[in-house]
Design a protein around this motif. Sequence first.
Motif: not given
Length: 419
Positions: A203-212, A403-408, A416-419
């Motif tokens: 995740f990002n450091n704000a804890g708001t998005q999936v960034t894997v 990309d698959d991990a991020a969706k899961k 949400p997944v980071s754009p």
Amino acid sequence: MKKLVLLSALLLPSTAAAQSGTVTVWSWDVAAKALQSTVPSFNKKYPNIKVNVVDLGNQNVYDRGLAGCAAGGVDLPDVYSIENNEAEVFWARFPDCFVDLNTLGADKLVRNFPAFKWTELTAGGKRFAMPWDSGPVVMFYRRDLYQQAGINPATIRTWNDFIAAGRKMNTKFGGKVRMATIANGQDDEWFRMLANQNGCFYFNNAGTQVTVNRPGCVTALDTIKRLYAANVVATGDWGGQITNFKAGRTASAMFGAWYEGTIRTNAPDQSGKWGVYLMPASRAGGPRAANLGGSALAIPKSSKNQAAAYAFLQHALATNGGQVTMLKSQGVPSLLTASRDIYVQKAQPYWGNQKIWQTILGTLGDVPQARGTQFFQDARQVMIVVQADYIKGKYKTAKEALDDAAKKISSATGLPVSP
């Protein structure tokens, strides 16, 4: 005069509380022993405070902490041990269970610890726990096996160098000694270390998005695949990793610095044969620092002796004496000034008289921040499977796998997944 008397009366309770009473601490295993080791020096400062360190076991501490917070603070200790990657579960579910340590003075200690240690201990501007031990990542290696294979650890600066060294190791020992063991299919700890090194995480450091699936993580997963493709690593769970280094089937082990005690206690007969060097970088001149593991101490709001509890936190965690005393009991300091202590600068006999703690603690200020969030375990379980599938060849590229991990992970957490 009346004003002075009134002021004294107002200050007296907190002063008295900080110097008397009983402080009960919940912890586990060697961590409990490390905390216990600081009590004698603490009692020299506060002879009227009794510290009772209770070893409940890791899982039991976590489970009873959740149950206590759910019950409004019932049956919780004065000081609660908490692993960094589990901490945000408490802050998210029970934001009123623990004291904001800023109200007791923790805000004045912020710069005394590396920034990455505060990331998961802070929520909504409140600091719910004080950094305790850390897990700066290094490569532990068998000096004798490296020498026999003609490998100089000083020349291993990148993962390409590590792979080249692994090929030398294979040639020398006919493939019977690999460079390291990865818990592929059991854990994703190597992925986390390499991703953190590259400034990426679930995740990002704000804890708001999936960034894997960002570039740094892609590089991390691709590196693991290249290690397997080059046939320089073995696969094994926690016990298998220990069995391998004890038997001399692997020549290195990459972990957080707390693994120093794991090697030393499991292979006492190998004293003098081990050394330490910085983890290889993903690219020439790249970062050679990461963190794996670590914990903190928090004070439940239900504690009847918060001032005394905070005095113990300050002594154990925010003084060189407390931190180095625990270092001798397998607790790796987070306090930055501890790296300048005389003990840290001493040669360690087990490690071939290398000053390993200078090397290890010298990386603390270089570790990138990473946020596990309350969904750390959800993301970890996804990555364990995705990493293993990628190594097996299920995905064509590391980017496709992530990309698959991020969706899961997004599906499991709602983020949400980071754009």
